[in-house]
Design an enzyme around this catalytic site. Structure first.
Site, PDB file in Angstrom:
ATOM      1  CG  ASP A  62      -2.108   0.686   1.516  1.00 39.37           C
ATOM      2  OD1 ASP A  62      -3.417   0.618   1.216  1.00 39.37           O
ATOM      3  OD2 ASP A  62      -2.098   2.068   0.341  1.00 39.37           O
ATOM      4  CD  GLU A  92      -6.923   5.266   2.638  1.00 40.26           C
ATOM      5  OE1 GLU A  92      -6.593   5.909   1.609  1.00 40.26           O
ATOM      6  OE2 GLU A  92      -5.541   5.141   3.270  1.00 40.26           O
TER       7      GLU A  92
HETATM    8  C1  GLC Z   1      -4.139   4.635  -0.051  1.00 41.71           C
HETATM    9  C2  GLC Z   1      -5.332   3.190  -0.074  1.00 41.71           C
HETATM   10  C3  GLC Z   1      -5.093   1.827  -0.827  1.00 41.71           C
HETATM   11  C4  GLC Z   1      -4.413   2.546  -2.131  1.00 41.71           C
HETATM   12  C5  GLC Z   1      -3.230   3.305  -2.079  1.00 41.71           C
HETATM   13  C6  GLC Z   1      -3.178   4.296  -3.427  1.00 41.71           C
HETATM   14  O1  GLC Z   1      -4.071   4.637   0.473  1.00 41.71           O
HETATM   15  O2  GLC Z   1      -5.143   2.014   1.237  1.00 41.71           O
HETATM   16  O3  GLC Z   1      -6.356   1.528  -0.318  1.00 41.71           O
HETATM   17  O4  GLC Z   1      -5.364   1.990  -3.798  1.00 41.71           O
HETATM   18  O5  GLC Z   1      -3.385   4.378  -0.951  1.00 41.71           O
HETATM   19  O6  GLC Z   1      -4.148   5.690  -3.767  1.00 41.71           O
END
Ligand code: GLC
Length: 641
Positions: A319, A527
């Site tokens: 992530d 988030e």
């Molecule tokens: C974010 C999320 C993830 C996303 C990634 C790229 O923090 O947790 O779901 O795909 O970063 O944006």
């Protein structure tokens, strides 16, 4: 869905392509130029991977493992670091209203730079297309996953996947960080709306639909775990966030999921097995931990389970800046964190800004042997396998003929259908009284109130135009619920609209209002910003409900990412509709409120009475909901033409 443009009717095009290739290959042979196996699409993918890998330097290999942010992806950086992938983080756009053509120019520029490197390995551009191509102005914004779970319609979800793929390809982007296959077990989690359901089997049903929707249907004999992307009108997908992201303590984002191995496998793992069976191209690792071990350093679950036992042969990606978050505070002992994540089995690292440090550290560790070359080769092979499987070497550039797919009216119709089917009717008429819904289109005067009646950004929710989402009506193209109501009722109907009408003005006209539609709910969030321990309807929602419903027959439409506390107010409501986060096509709400279509949606999540009951899920021994999982009243379509 429209028939594919004639160019893509495979038999004829394929035959022509093979013939052309045969001619080209013989021409190459005639010129005496070196035959390069990895560039030959007639060769088996495994042999192309091995051939290319054998030619790569360590720098080129580590470059393939690096995914950097769009804002840093200049041609010189792409070439200096042999960058293998670029992403747009939430809201990372070339400009606020960049057109599909302008997006394609951005991707084309990056691709030209990549193809000029020694081995000419194309970059893979990824974006969070999680409910449509949602960063992009004018894209169709579909209901978030919680609403799709309420539809119980996998065929519809598959169509949404294909429409999303087309709208991503319209911008030249062949890789989506979707689907989220979290099983959200506590609505206090800020990402619960990204989860189709609290119930594993429903998430599996949707995962098995959205992956082929995005990527295309793998052939019947497709080997389990091998990445499959049908062609240049599909995108590579990404099942996320592996594993147990939706099971954390009190729904605290990125926190600890405390479960037995059996329960982790029973509740959270099955959707990944379905995604792997459908040939998902990548899997993103969760920030969260399982029984105190960070998922990003969990070799047992990433390598032993996902790669070896489940035969996943695509690539595993971190992530955003997840390597940094191995430590608290972040980015401590970075060298060690890199070693832990790569050793755990991560293949591609989402390293938006710190790629120079990452590359230097990883290079040093491989050179010193603290990270083995066979681990690097496994990672790079998986990344190359996906790029070959999706035809990226043969079709590295955007297809300008697809720009018109962005926001296409046929996709908006699919989204409108999804909105209709996502609405869950929780109450329809006070005890003993006749149902309130469907509403009359011929009312003389009605009131529409609430913060979410005329706010496109609110009805789209997080991950829309920006990471956190935003309020307002000019954020993108779409129809608010108020606009949809206006176009649904007769032109003789007087509509009063006020976000928060004062009680005296309501009282003055109360006898004239045949009914009121009160649209309230949550502001957008994403988030951790969405973590919420009280789950009350944000003010002034409860006040508006009390003021309006105390004086006028009222239908409350709740726009939220999850169940909220409604028990104290439900007695004053004549009807209650859970609309979740419907997206740009507000007409879908009016279609059902006024009876053009019946209510069919079913709760994808338990609706609690009070937050102190949480976590409380379908199948629990202690289960005392306000509305149970699967609940939903129905109405029949009524013609009011
Ligand atoms: C974010 C999320 C993830 C996303 C990634 C790229 O923090 O947790 O779901 O795909 O970063 O944006």
């Amino acid at each position: 869905m429209r028939a594919a443009p004639t160019m893509w009717r495979w038999p004829a095009a394929a035959a022509a392509a093979w013939l052309l290739l045969a001619v080209l290959l013989s021409a190459v042979a005639a010129t005496g130029a070196e035959y390069v196996k990895y560039k030959d699409p007639t060769q088996p993918i495994g042999e192309r991977v091995d051939d290319l890998l054998s030619r790569m330097t360590l720098a080129e290999k580590i470059g393939q493992m690096s995914q950097i942010e769009r804002a840093n992806a200049s041609s010189s950086v792409i070439q200096k670091y042999f960058v293998g992938s670029v992403l747009s983080g939430g809201g990372s756009v070339p400009s606020e209203k960049a057109t599909a053509a302008q997006w394609q120019q951005v991707v084309t520029k990056m691709q030209k730079a990549a193809l000029k490197t020694r081995l000419g390995i194309p970059i893979l551009y990824g974006i969070d297309a999680v409910h449509g191509n949602n960063n992009v102005y004018n894209a169709t914004i579909f209901p978030h996953n919680v609403g799709l779970g309420a539809t119980r319609d996998p065929k519809l979800v598959k169509r949404i996947g294909h429409a999303t793929a087309l709208e991503s390809r319209a911008t030249g982007i062949p890789y989506a960080f979707a689907p989220c296959v979290a099983v959200c077990r506590d609505p206090r989690w800020g990402r619960c709306y990204e989860s189709y359901s609290e119930e594993t089997k429903l998430v599996q049903l949707m995962a098995s639909a959205i992956v082929p929707g995005l990527q295309g249907d793998p052939p019947a004999n497709h080997p389990k775990g091998t990445p499959f992307v049908a062609g240049p009108m599909n995108v590579a997908g990404c099942a996320k966030h592996y594993v147990g992201d939706g099971g954390t303590r009190r729904g605290i984002n990125e926190n600890n999921t405390v479960l037995s191995f059996h329960d982790l496998m029973r509740i959270h793992m099955p959707p990944y097995d379905d995604a792997v069976i459908k040939g998902v191209a990548s899997v993103m690792i969760s920030y969260s931990s399982w029984n105190g071990v960070k998922m990003h350093e969990n070799r047992f679950l990433v390598t032993d389970m996902l790669k070896n036992k489940m035969h996943f042969r695509g690539f595993v990606i971190t992530d955003w800046q997840a390597v940094d978050r191995i430590t608290t505070p972040p980015h401590q002992h970075y060298y060690h964190s890199i070693q832990e994540t790569i050793h755990a089995g991560i293949d591609m690292v989402m390293i938006p800004y710190d790629y120079p440090e990452f590359v230097a550290d990883l290079t040093s560790q491989v050179s010193k042997g603290t990270i083995r070359m066979d681990r690097i080769n496994d990672a790079v092979s998986r990344i190359l396998r996906v790029k070959f499987a999706m035809g990226l070497f043969e079709n590295p550039f955007p297809d300008h003929r697809l720009t018109g797919e962005l926001g296409h009216k046929e996709h908006r119709e699919i989204a409108r259908e999804a909105v209709r089917k996502s609405l869950v009717l929780l109450k329809n008429g006070k005890g003993g009284q006749k149902p309130v819904l469907p509403l009359s289109k011929k009312a003389s005067k009605i009131l529409v109130a609430g913060s979410h009646a005329h706010n496109l950004g609110f009805q789209c929710g997080g991950w829309t135009k920006s990471w956190q989402g935003q309020g307002g009506n000019n954020i993108t193209a779409g129809t608010t619920i108020l606009e949809a109501i206006k176009s649904a009722v007769g032109n003789t109907t007087v509509i009063d609209h006020a976000e928060h009408p004062d009680k005296s003005s309501i009282a003055k006209d109360a006898s004239e209002y045949e009914y009121a539609v009160v649209v309230v709910g949550e502001p957008p969030y994403a988030e951790t910003a969405g973590d919420n321990q009280n789950l009350t309807i944000p003010s002034p929602g409860p006040e508006v409900i009390k003021d309006v419903c105390g004086l006028v027959k009222c239908v409350v439409v709740l726009v939220s990412g999850r169940p909220l506390v409604v028990e104290p107010y439900i007695g004053s409501m004549d009807a209650l509709v859970a609309a979740w986060l419907p997206g740009t096509e507000g007409h879908g709400v009016a279609d059902v409120l006024f009876g053009d279509y019946g209510f069919t949606g079913k709760l994808p999540r338990t609706w609690f009475k009070a937050v102190d009951q949480l976590p409380m899920n379908y199948g629990d021994k202690r289960y005392d909901p306000l509305f149970p999982f699967g609940f939903g009243l129905t109405t029949k379509p009524t013609s009011q033409s």
